[in-house]
Write a protein that holds these residues in place. Sequence first.
Motif, mmCIF file in Angstrom:
data_model
loop_
_atom_site.group_PDB
_atom_site.id
_atom_site.type_symbol
_atom_site.label_atom_id
_atom_site.label_comp_id
_atom_site.label_asym_id
_atom_site.label_seq_id
_atom_site.Cartn_x
_atom_site.Cartn_y
_atom_site.Cartn_z
ATOM 1 N N GLN A 4 -9.353 2.617 0.057
ATOM 2 C CA GLN A 4 -8.055 2.104 0.487
ATOM 3 C C GLN A 4 -7.909 0.646 0.081
ATOM 4 N N SER A 6 -5.559 -1.348 1.229
ATOM 5 C CA SER A 6 -5.083 -2.145 2.359
ATOM 6 C C SER A 6 -5.303 -1.371 3.652
ATOM 7 N N HIS A 7 -5.290 -2.095 4.771
ATOM 8 C CA HIS A 7 -5.515 -1.508 6.090
ATOM 9 C C HIS A 7 -4.540 -2.113 7.094
ATOM 10 N N SER A 8 -4.218 -1.340 8.110
ATOM 11 C CA SER A 8 -3.409 -1.853 9.215
ATOM 12 C C SER A 8 -4.335 -2.391 10.299
ATOM 13 N N ARG A 9 -4.004 -3.559 10.837
ATOM 14 C CA ARG A 9 -4.843 -4.179 11.859
ATOM 15 C C ARG A 9 -3.958 -4.771 12.962
ATOM 16 N N HIS A 23 1.155 -5.244 14.630
ATOM 17 C CA HIS A 23 0.248 -4.804 13.567
ATOM 18 C C HIS A 23 0.648 -5.449 12.251
ATOM 19 N N ASP A 24 -0.349 -5.719 11.426
ATOM 20 C CA ASP A 24 -0.100 -6.279 10.100
ATOM 21 C C ASP A 24 -0.925 -5.487 9.091
ATOM 22 N N VAL A 25 -0.440 -5.441 7.849
ATOM 23 C CA VAL A 25 -1.167 -4.755 6.774
ATOM 24 C C VAL A 25 -2.011 -5.795 6.046
ATOM 25 N N THR A 150 1.780 -3.127 -2.950
ATOM 26 C CA THR A 150 0.733 -3.709 -2.108
ATOM 27 C C THR A 150 1.025 -5.175 -1.825
ATOM 28 N N GLU A 153 3.604 -5.427 0.844
ATOM 29 C CA GLU A 153 3.070 -5.121 2.180
ATOM 30 C C GLU A 153 2.175 -6.223 2.715
ATOM 31 N N THR A 154 1.361 -6.818 1.828
ATOM 32 C CA THR A 154 0.301 -7.720 2.290
ATOM 33 C C THR A 154 0.472 -9.170 1.852
#
Length: 267
Positions: A4, A6-9, A23-25, A150, A153-154
Amino acid sequence: MDSQISHSRKIVKFLDGSLQETHDVIVSEHPLTIHLNGEEFATMVCSPANIKELTIGFLASEGFIRKIDEVKNIQIDESKGFAYVDLHTKTATASHEFHSKRFIGSCCGKSRQFYFHNDARTAKTSTSKITLTHKQCISFMKQLQDCSLTFQETGGVHNAALFSADEFIVSRTDIGRHNALDKIFGYCLENRIPVRDKVIAFSGRISSEVLLKAAKIGVGIILSKSAPTNLAIKLADDLNITAVGFIRGNSFNIYSHPERIVSEQQA
């Protein structure tokens, strides 16, 4: 290696005078160690996608291969972050230390100055005859930004894309600007795509490192939404590369070899 990118945190965000949970990516970052002919060669951090292309492109930009046929075997262990490469020719990886030694000097009787020995050996003077119109420069940058999901998103990656004069070919993303370009290089080698008549669009600043990567790939034009550095412009002048920066809205700056950028009437 986690596949992956990116991840959601869960995070705490300060907004309008108060703290709130949301939450943020977050972009992923992983180590990759390349073993070349049975010896540990290099370790880098990268985004965990297109690792085979990154490995091939990195070896080519370092001057260890020139074409995909020189690779005898390549195995990627994504779970552990290792790439194992065997070449048909046994290359002494100990010489990599020499490749990273500082080197200042002229090359081929010209004024170009390189920081490292392998740059002087592998950077190519472009022989590209490609031209782009003003509209194409703006359109290519827009296409790069539109496909950079990406980043949208990030905000934590660099993006590069390869174009012919007529169409989009491929884009690649990585936390490292040089990695994104090496992935493009690896893609071209693996798919036997000629690069002399191609264009690179890039999301970040055109540093000397980025310009040299473009020269090693072999393209004649590099486009960016950001600025070039002084050394990058000097190298672009000497290596016959057209560097176009600050492509924003309907304007841009041409910093070297402007003859490749033509009006619609000239085209």
